[in-house]
Motif scaffolding. Structure first.
Motif, PDB file in Angstrom:
ATOM      1  N   GLN A  58     105.382  83.631  47.656  1.00  0.00           N
ATOM      2  CA  GLN A  58     104.626  84.620  48.421  1.00  0.00           C
ATOM      3  C   GLN A  58     103.363  85.088  47.705  1.00  0.00           C
ATOM      4  OE1 GLN A  58     106.972  87.722  50.484  1.00  0.00           O
ATOM      5  NE2 GLN A  58     108.778  86.584  49.804  1.00  0.00           N
ATOM      6  N   GLY A  59     103.307  84.909  46.378  1.00  0.00           N
ATOM      7  CA  GLY A  59     102.070  85.239  45.694  1.00  0.00           C
ATOM      8  C   GLY A  59     102.256  86.139  44.495  1.00  0.00           C
ATOM      9  N   PRO A  60     101.172  86.333  43.714  1.00  0.00           N
ATOM     10  CA  PRO A  60     101.257  87.110  42.472  1.00  0.00           C
ATOM     11  C   PRO A  60     101.773  88.529  42.658  1.00  0.00           C
ATOM     12  CG  PRO A  60      99.184  85.899  42.571  1.00  0.00           C
ATOM     13  CD  PRO A  60      99.831  85.739  43.911  1.00  0.00           C
ATOM     14  N   ALA A  61     101.306  89.235  43.682  1.00  0.00           N
ATOM     15  CA  ALA A  61     101.735  90.628  43.856  1.00  0.00           C
ATOM     16  C   ALA A  61     103.233  90.710  44.122  1.00  0.00           C
ATOM     17  CB  ALA A  61     100.950  91.278  44.997  1.00  0.00           C
ATOM     18  N   THR A  62     103.748  89.783  44.920  1.00  0.00           N
ATOM     19  CA  THR A  62     105.180  89.807  45.242  1.00  0.00           C
ATOM     20  C   THR A  62     106.017  89.441  44.032  1.00  0.00           C
ATOM     21  OG1 THR A  62     104.667  89.196  47.519  1.00  0.00           O
ATOM     22  CG2 THR A  62     106.936  88.927  46.815  1.00  0.00           C
ATOM     23  N   LEU A  63     105.612  88.388  43.307  1.00  0.00           N
ATOM     24  CA  LEU A  63     106.385  88.003  42.128  1.00  0.00           C
ATOM     25  C   LEU A  63     106.267  89.069  41.042  1.00  0.00           C
ATOM     26  CD1 LEU A  63     108.189  85.933  40.762  1.00  0.00           C
ATOM     27  CD2 LEU A  63     106.141  84.763  39.928  1.00  0.00           C
ATOM     28  N   GLY A  64     105.065  89.616  40.856  1.00  0.00           N
ATOM     29  CA  GLY A  64     104.914  90.686  39.881  1.00  0.00           C
ATOM     30  C   GLY A  64     105.778  91.883  40.221  1.00  0.00           C
ATOM     31  N   GLY A  65     105.833  92.237  41.503  1.00  0.00           N
ATOM     32  CA  GLY A  65     106.686  93.337  41.929  1.00  0.00           C
ATOM     33  C   GLY A  65     108.153  93.048  41.678  1.00  0.00           C
ATOM     34  N   TYR A  66     108.550  91.793  41.880  1.00  0.00           N
ATOM     35  CA  TYR A  66     109.943  91.418  41.627  1.00  0.00           C
ATOM     36  C   TYR A  66     110.297  91.642  40.159  1.00  0.00           C
ATOM     37  CZ  TYR A  66     114.141  88.523  41.331  1.00  0.00           C
ATOM     38  OH  TYR A  66     115.420  88.080  41.100  1.00  0.00           O
ATOM     39  N   PHE A  67     109.436  91.210  39.251  1.00  0.00           N
ATOM     40  CA  PHE A  67     109.726  91.393  37.825  1.00  0.00           C
ATOM     41  C   PHE A  67     109.638  92.865  37.417  1.00  0.00           C
ATOM     42  CE2 PHE A  67     108.589  86.777  37.387  1.00  0.00           C
ATOM     43  CZ  PHE A  67     109.833  86.381  36.927  1.00  0.00           C
ATOM     44  N   ARG A  68     108.747  93.623  38.030  1.00  0.00           N
ATOM     45  CA  ARG A  68     108.668  95.050  37.708  1.00  0.00           C
ATOM     46  C   ARG A  68     109.975  95.761  38.071  1.00  0.00           C
ATOM     47  NH1 ARG A  68     103.481  93.848  39.719  1.00  0.00           N
ATOM     48  NH2 ARG A  68     101.774  94.275  38.243  1.00  0.00           N
ATOM     49  N   ARG A  69     110.590  95.366  39.179  1.00  0.00           N
ATOM     50  CA  ARG A  69     111.850  96.006  39.574  1.00  0.00           C
ATOM     51  C   ARG A  69     112.986  95.676  38.605  1.00  0.00           C
ATOM     52  NH1 ARG A  69     109.777  94.430  44.564  1.00  0.00           N
ATOM     53  NH2 ARG A  69     111.119  92.585  44.705  1.00  0.00           N
ATOM     54  N   LEU A  70     112.910  94.525  37.954  1.00  0.00           N
ATOM     55  CA  LEU A  70     113.953  94.126  37.009  1.00  0.00           C
ATOM     56  C   LEU A  70     113.702  94.647  35.598  1.00  0.00           C
ATOM     57  CD1 LEU A  70     114.425  90.353  38.003  1.00  0.00           C
ATOM     58  CD2 LEU A  70     115.805  92.308  38.732  1.00  0.00           C
ATOM     59  N   ASP A  71     112.507  95.135  35.346  1.00  0.00           N
ATOM     60  CA  ASP A  71     112.093  95.530  33.995  1.00  0.00           C
ATOM     61  C   ASP A  71     112.950  96.676  33.468  1.00  0.00           C
ATOM     62  OD1 ASP A  71     110.669  95.878  31.645  1.00  0.00           O
ATOM     63  OD2 ASP A  71     109.057  97.022  32.618  1.00  0.00           O
ATOM     64  N   ARG A  72     113.417  96.544  32.212  1.00  0.00           N
ATOM     65  CA  ARG A  72     114.181  97.610  31.559  1.00  0.00           C
ATOM     66  C   ARG A  72     113.417  98.253  30.412  1.00  0.00           C
ATOM     67  NH1 ARG A  72     120.624  96.140  31.589  1.00  0.00           N
ATOM     68  NH2 ARG A  72     120.754  95.561  33.803  1.00  0.00           N
ATOM     69  N   GLY A  73     112.115  97.981  30.335  1.00  0.00           N
ATOM     70  CA  GLY A  73     111.275  98.700  29.397  1.00  0.00           C
ATOM     71  C   GLY A  73     111.043  98.056  28.056  1.00  0.00           C
ATOM     72  N   ALA A  74     111.663  96.905  27.796  1.00  0.00           N
ATOM     73  CA  ALA A  74     111.454  96.253  26.503  1.00  0.00           C
ATOM     74  C   ALA A  74     110.058  95.625  26.458  1.00  0.00           C
ATOM     75  CB  ALA A  74     112.510  95.179  26.272  1.00  0.00           C
ATOM     76  N   PRO A  75     109.373  95.654  25.300  1.00  0.00           N
ATOM     77  CA  PRO A  75     108.072  94.980  25.203  1.00  0.00           C
ATOM     78  C   PRO A  75     108.228  93.473  25.343  1.00  0.00           C
ATOM     79  CG  PRO A  75     108.815  95.701  23.040  1.00  0.00           C
ATOM     80  CD  PRO A  75     109.776  96.284  24.034  1.00  0.00           C
TER      81      PRO A  75
END
Length: 342
Positions: A58-75
Motif C-alpha cells: 500500500q505504500g510507505p505511509a501505510t508500512l511506516g504506520g504498521y511499524f509505528r504501531r508495533l514499536d516498543r521504544g527501543a532505539p
C-alpha cells in the motif's frame, strides 16, 4: 566454458546476466531440498498472508504506520550516506572507513525522516539496517510467521535507494521483500579471488569493484567473476534464498524499500580453522606446503577417493567419521594445544 557477458557500464547492463530460478515452496520438505542443493533460488508465495506485506504494497505511509504501531521504544540501528555517494554503502578512500555512518535512533523519528526524503533531490540516503524484530517488535514475529524457520529471528532493512557493494554472509540467508524492488547480483563462493575483497580488519568485507561500472584496467580478474554471476530481480512478495558464502551486490531499485531477512546455520568454526591455516601453512617452504595441500585434499575435502578403507574403522581416529563425542574430544584437544602455544 562460461561465455563472458557484456560488462556493465550502466545499471541496465546487469540485466543480461543469467536469471536465478523461481520456485514455489509448499512445505518444509521443499524448502529443505532447496537449502541442501546449495544454489540461490527465488521463492514465491512464501509469505503472502503477512500483514506487513499488505502494508508494504500500500505504500510507505501505510508500512511506516504498521511499524509505528508495533514499536516498543527501543532505539534502532541507522545508517546514513551523504548525497554525494548516491546511495552507495561502500569503502571510503583509505579502506579503513566507509561511505556511511552508523548510529542508534528512535524508530518513529527515523521512519519520518526516511519518508520525508522520498523524491527529494540531492538528499542523503538513510536506512534502518539489521533491526532485530524479535527483540524490538516481538508482535511482528507473531503476526508475520515464518514456519519454515522456527526460532530464527527476523531482521528489518528499510530505507531509501541503497546500493550495497558485494559482500557475503557466513549464514544462509532468506530475504523477503515487503516494499520496493531489489536487485541481487550473485557470485558463487569460488569467485572470491576475482572480486578484490577489502581488508579483513574492517568488517563487513566488501568488494572494491562497482558492478555497474567496473574498472577492468584496475581489476582485470573481475571479468571472470561477472562471467560466473547470476541475477535475481525481486518484487514485493518474493523471497531470495542465498546459501552461505555466496557473494551478493544488492541494489534497492525504488526510492522506498523494505525487506525482512533470516540468517541461520552459520558457524565460526570454519573461519577459525581458516585463520589457523594461515598461521600454520602460509609461510612453510614449498615442499611442506605441497605435503599439507595434499593432506587437506585427501582427508578434509575427500578429493582423492577412498584413502581410509585400509584402516579399521575403530582406528581411523579424527580421519574417520565424527561422532558427537569424538568431535567434542577433538575440540578439547585443539583448545589445549592453543593454550600451550600462546
Amino acid at each position: 566454458m562460461v561465455e563472458p557477458v557484456r560488462l556493465a557500464r550502466d545499471p541496465a547492463a546487469l540485466d543480461s546476466l543469467p536469471l536465478v530460478e523461481r520456485r514455489c515452496v509448499t512445505d518444509a520438505e521443499d524448502f529443505a531440498a532447496i537449502v541442501a542443493a546449495g544454489e540461490p533460488v527465488i521463492v514465491q508465495r512464501l509469505f503472502d498472508t503477512w500483514p506487513a506485506l499488505a502494508a508494504g504494497i500500500q505504500g510507505p505511509a501505510t508500512l511506516g504506520g504498521y511499524f509505528r504501531r508495533l514499536d516498543r521504544g527501543a532505539p534502532v540501528p541507522v545508517m546514513e550516506a551523504p548525497a554525494r555517494h548516491k546511495g552507495q554503502f561502500a569503502y571510503g578512500p583509505d579502506r579503513r572507513e566507509f561511505t556511511f555512518t552508523k548510529r542508534q535512533a528512535p524508530l518513529g523519528a527515523t521512519l519520518d525522516r526516511i519518508e520525508a526524503l522520498i523524491g527529494q533531490p540531492d538528499a542523503p540516503t538513510v536506512a534502518i539496517q539489521m533491526l532485530r524484530l524479535d527483540q524490538a517488535m516481538p508482535d511482528f514475529v507473531e503476526h508475520n510467521a515464518m514456519p519454515l524457520l522456527p526460532g530464527i529471528g527476523p531482521r528489518l532493512w528499510l530505507g531509501g535507494a541503497v546500493l550495497t557493494r558485494t559482500h557475503n554472509d557466513r549464514d544462509h540467508n532468506l530475504a523477503c521483500v515487503l516494499a520496493g524492488r531489489r536487485r541481487f547480483v550473485l557470485f558463487p563462493p569460488d569467485q572470491v579471488s576475482n572480486l578484490y575483497v577489502g581488508p579483513p580488519d574492517t568488517p563487513p568485507r566488501l568488494s572494491l569493484v562497482d558492478p555497474e561500472a567496473p574498472d577492468l584496467a584496475r581489476f582485470p580478474r573481475y571479468a571472470e567473476a561477472i562471467a560466473a554471476a547470476r541475477l535475481a530481480l525481486l518484487e514485493p512478495g518474493e523471497a531470495l534464498f542465498m546459501p552461505r558464502y555466496w557473494w551478493h551486490h544488492v541494489t534497492s531499485l525504488d526510492p522506498y524499500n523494505a525487506m525482512v531477512n533470516y540468517w541461520w546455520g552459520g558457524s565460526e568454526e570454519p573461519n577459525d580453522a581458516f585463520l589457523t591455516a594461515l598461521l600454520a601453512f602460509r609461510d612453510l617452504p614449498p615442499g611442506e606446503r605441497d605435503y599439507w595441500r595434499e593432506m587437506v585434499a585427501a582427508y578434509v575435502f575427500a578429493e582423492r577417493g577412498d584413502v581410509l578403507s585400509h584402516i579399521p574403522a575403530p582406528l581411523q581416529g579424527p580421519l574417520g567419521p565424527f561422532s558427537p563425542s569424538a568431535r567434542a574430544a577433538l575440540r578439547k584437544q585443539l583448545r589445549a594445544a592453543a593454550l600451550k602455544s600462546s
